[in-house]
Design a protein around this motif. Sequence first.
Motif: not given
Length: 317
Positions: A264-293
């Motif tokens: 963001x600070x280097x203007x490679x992506x906007x805060x909005x784009x950053x949020x969408x990218x990371x939230x998509x990754x985190x959501x996918x990871x949480x779905x995987x973690x719903x399985x019994x550890x």
Amino acid sequence: MRKWDQKIFEDHGLVISPSQLVNQLACDRRWWFQRVRRMPEVPRGSQAAGTTLHSVGERFLRADDRGLDPETGQPAELYPKGWDSEIDFAKARVIREMVDFAIETGFIRRLPGRKIEEQFVIEVLDGVAMIGAIDVLWDGGVEDHKSTSDLKWALTEKQLASDPKMLCYAHEYVLRHEGLASDARITLRLNYFGIGKKRVLKPVAVDVTVADVEKFWNETVVPAAQAMQALKEQTLLDEEWRKVPGPRRVDACGDYGGCPFAGICSFAETPEKYRRRVEKFVTKKREQEKQEPMGVFDKIRKQETPAAQSATAVAEI
């Protein structure tokens, strides 16, 4: 995950931690992105390894001097089912071997009067509280366990004497020991677990005085808390990030594996784009973690024949 009394957050406009202090002292903007704008972050593998190692060490240290779990009265189980569910097989084996060796050699030990993962709440100033948890709070001082891929990142004794996190822990130690003389000494110790290519255990320890601790608190923590409080009260939006002061050091962006918001600070992506990218990754990871550890050692044993299980057990010992 640590649980805190919700009333702490209801009674204070701002609740900070020693880790937040470290980030703010390096860069107001990084702290603001994390704690005011609540930007999501991609979990790092090194964090999972460190958390796993901490949990194993905590189970050992919480046991009494006979090695018994204070809740069950049975021998403390350091490696219960699922203990390694967040890491891969290779890292799990390294952590297990190193923790066992650390116990055998007395690198980590059950100190007198110890309190493990001891939580604290400190009133920094009106409307601002600091919360935290100390790995080991004992009669002589405070200790913290650190895992690292390379011991080149380990602090020197001189650096440890001015380390913000450890000095915050030392301040809590002072508050719990009323009447200490200004020249009374407090031991700060970091227990480094080198879990990279070179597997090494390294302790770094130094004594500081009560006067040192109080000077740090009054001249560093209080002004930093005031600055954080002022930033939060400005109610800036994501797109106004350039109004928040950036790093105080040229190399601050590379601290602790690199700032996640550098794009963001280097203007490679906007805060909005950053949020969408990371939230998509985190959501996918949480779905995987719903399985019994199930930890990697447990998965292997489930697939093995009884004979293979016995062979594996012998090899691990």
